[in-house]
Design a protein around this motif. Structure first.
Motif, PDB file in Angstrom:
ATOM      1  N   HIS A 270      29.283  51.368  39.875  1.00  0.00           N
ATOM      2  CA  HIS A 270      28.542  50.794  41.000  1.00  0.00           C
ATOM      3  C   HIS A 270      27.830  51.933  41.722  1.00  0.00           C
ATOM      4  O   HIS A 270      28.118  53.113  41.480  1.00  0.00           O
ATOM      5  CB  HIS A 270      29.463  50.018  41.953  1.00  0.00           C
ATOM      6  N   SER A 275      29.809  50.431  49.440  1.00  0.00           N
ATOM      7  CA  SER A 275      31.083  49.739  49.259  1.00  0.00           C
ATOM      8  C   SER A 275      30.848  48.443  48.481  1.00  0.00           C
ATOM      9  O   SER A 275      29.794  47.808  48.601  1.00  0.00           O
ATOM     10  CB  SER A 275      31.730  49.430  50.612  1.00  0.00           C
ATOM     11  N   LEU A 276      31.834  48.096  47.684  1.00  0.00           N
ATOM     12  CA  LEU A 276      31.742  46.848  46.920  1.00  0.00           C
ATOM     13  C   LEU A 276      32.032  45.656  47.819  1.00  0.00           C
ATOM     14  O   LEU A 276      32.956  45.696  48.629  1.00  0.00           O
ATOM     15  CB  LEU A 276      32.744  46.863  45.770  1.00  0.00           C
ATOM     16  N   ALA A 278      33.347  41.732  48.481  1.00  0.00           N
ATOM     17  CA  ALA A 278      34.582  41.084  48.023  1.00  0.00           C
ATOM     18  C   ALA A 278      34.438  40.474  46.627  1.00  0.00           C
ATOM     19  O   ALA A 278      35.343  40.638  45.793  1.00  0.00           O
ATOM     20  CB  ALA A 278      35.017  40.025  49.039  1.00  0.00           C
ATOM     21  N   GLN A 281      34.468  43.381  44.057  1.00  0.00           N
ATOM     22  CA  GLN A 281      35.786  44.015  43.967  1.00  0.00           C
ATOM     23  C   GLN A 281      36.762  43.121  43.210  1.00  0.00           C
ATOM     24  O   GLN A 281      37.519  43.594  42.355  1.00  0.00           O
ATOM     25  CB  GLN A 281      36.326  44.307  45.367  1.00  0.00           C
ATOM     26  N   ALA A 284      35.848  43.160  39.543  1.00  0.00           N
ATOM     27  CA  ALA A 284      36.217  44.428  38.911  1.00  0.00           C
ATOM     28  C   ALA A 284      37.692  44.419  38.520  1.00  0.00           C
ATOM     29  O   ALA A 284      38.063  44.851  37.419  1.00  0.00           O
ATOM     30  CB  ALA A 284      35.919  45.594  39.858  1.00  0.00           C
ATOM     31  N   ASP A 285      38.540  43.915  39.404  1.00  0.00           N
ATOM     32  CA  ASP A 285      39.972  43.837  39.091  1.00  0.00           C
ATOM     33  C   ASP A 285      40.222  42.850  37.952  1.00  0.00           C
ATOM     34  O   ASP A 285      41.015  43.114  37.037  1.00  0.00           O
ATOM     35  CB  ASP A 285      40.760  43.419  40.333  1.00  0.00           C
TER      36      ASP A 285
END
Length: 298
Positions: A270, A275-276, A278, A281, A284-285
């Motif tokens: 990224h 910042s990513l 929500a 993020q 990504a997880d």
């Protein structure tokens, strides 16, 4: 200087109850504090908001207009807060992902479908393209996340490894290969390799070099799908990353290459310094967990 949110809340309570004392009870304040807050607000606005009588507090014309505007502003603020909470809870939002064509066609559809089913309010967009295009989209803000194998030292992006797998020898099923061939075992076979412009070419070159061989491909192609098709047709052995198992067809074998073991990293990137959100993020997880079912990070 702007009125505080607390001053607006006190003003609206007085306007609704028509009483300083009743507003104080509603707000859990002392009545003198309510009176002082209204005086401070009127001073700030240089307007008289209420006419005070012995029995009732009435809005002035200016006070009534201010009340209407204040209610509209608070409603907008409430919507903004609700929207932010919805995005944090993944009830609304968007995710823009850029990835190489092979991953976009084989692995990612199932991963995106599972994520979309869990978070139906998130709008998903997938763009397939070359490594260079993925980098440009992430740097330029056209993609929230980029997936692929990227050269070391790329600037303006942050990365996390989501998969670290071994290189494979992929061939037609009737090809004679040990269960774990050495790179030297490929010396007498025609080799199908990705072109030098691909970030996946370097691991192949490193493997052959470590075995004391020079990589001289019989075929050089741009796309993994093309390499797989050539291997399936018996035209040679394709040297490809481990995740191609997701797109193998019947009649093809894939053997992990050893002596030496060459690892290749699949990374999620990224834009650096951003910042990513929500959705990004959470995805990504989700992506990391899903890909590691193909091969663990070692």
């Amino acid at each position: 200087m702007r009125p505080s949110l607390r001053q607006i809340e006190i003003f609206l309570a007085v306007a609704e109850t028509g009483s300083f004392s009743a507003a104080a009870v509603r707000l859990g304040m002392a009545q003198p504090g309510v009176s002082q807050a209204i005086r401070d607000l009127e001073t700030l606005l240089t307007l008289r908001l209420f006419d005070r009588t012995t029995r009732r507090v009435l809005l002035t014309e200016a006070g009534a207009a201010f009340r209407a505007d204040a209610l509209e502003s608070l409603a907008a603020l409430d919507r903004a807060v609700a929207g932010a909470r919805d995005r944090a809870a993944l009830r609304h939002g968007s995710l823009r992902l850029a990835a190489p064509p092979f991953l976009a066609a084989t692995v990612l559809p199932r991963i995106l479908a599972a994520f979309g089913a869990a978070h139906p309010g998130i709008a998903l967009r997938l763009t397939d393209g070359t490594t260079g295009r993925i980098l440009d989209m992430v740097r330029g803000g056209q993609a929230d996340l980029g997936l692929g194998t990227f050269p070391p030292g790329e600037t303006e992006v942050s990365r996390r490894t989501v998969l670290r797998d071994e290189m494979l020898a992929v061939a037609a099923a009737d090809t004679t290969l040990p269960d774990r061939p050495r790179w030297a075992d490929l010396a007498d076979h025609p080799i199908i390799a990705l072109s030098p412009s691909s970030a996946l070419r370097l691991p192949a070159e490193l493997g052959f070099d470590a075995a004391g061989l020079t990589l001289r491909p019989a075929f050089e192609v741009e796309q993994i799908a093309t390499a797989l098709a050539l291997a399936a047709a018996g035209l040679g052995i394709a040297v490809l990353p481990g995740y191609v198992r997701a797109g193998l067809t019947p009649g093809v074998i894939a053997r992990p290459l050893g002596a030496p073991v060459i690892h290749r990293e699949l990374a999620l990137i990224h834009a650096a310094g951003r910042s990513l959100g929500a959705p990004a993020q959470a995805f990504a997880d989700h992506l990391t967990q899903s890909l590691r079912r193909l091969a663990p990070v070692s």
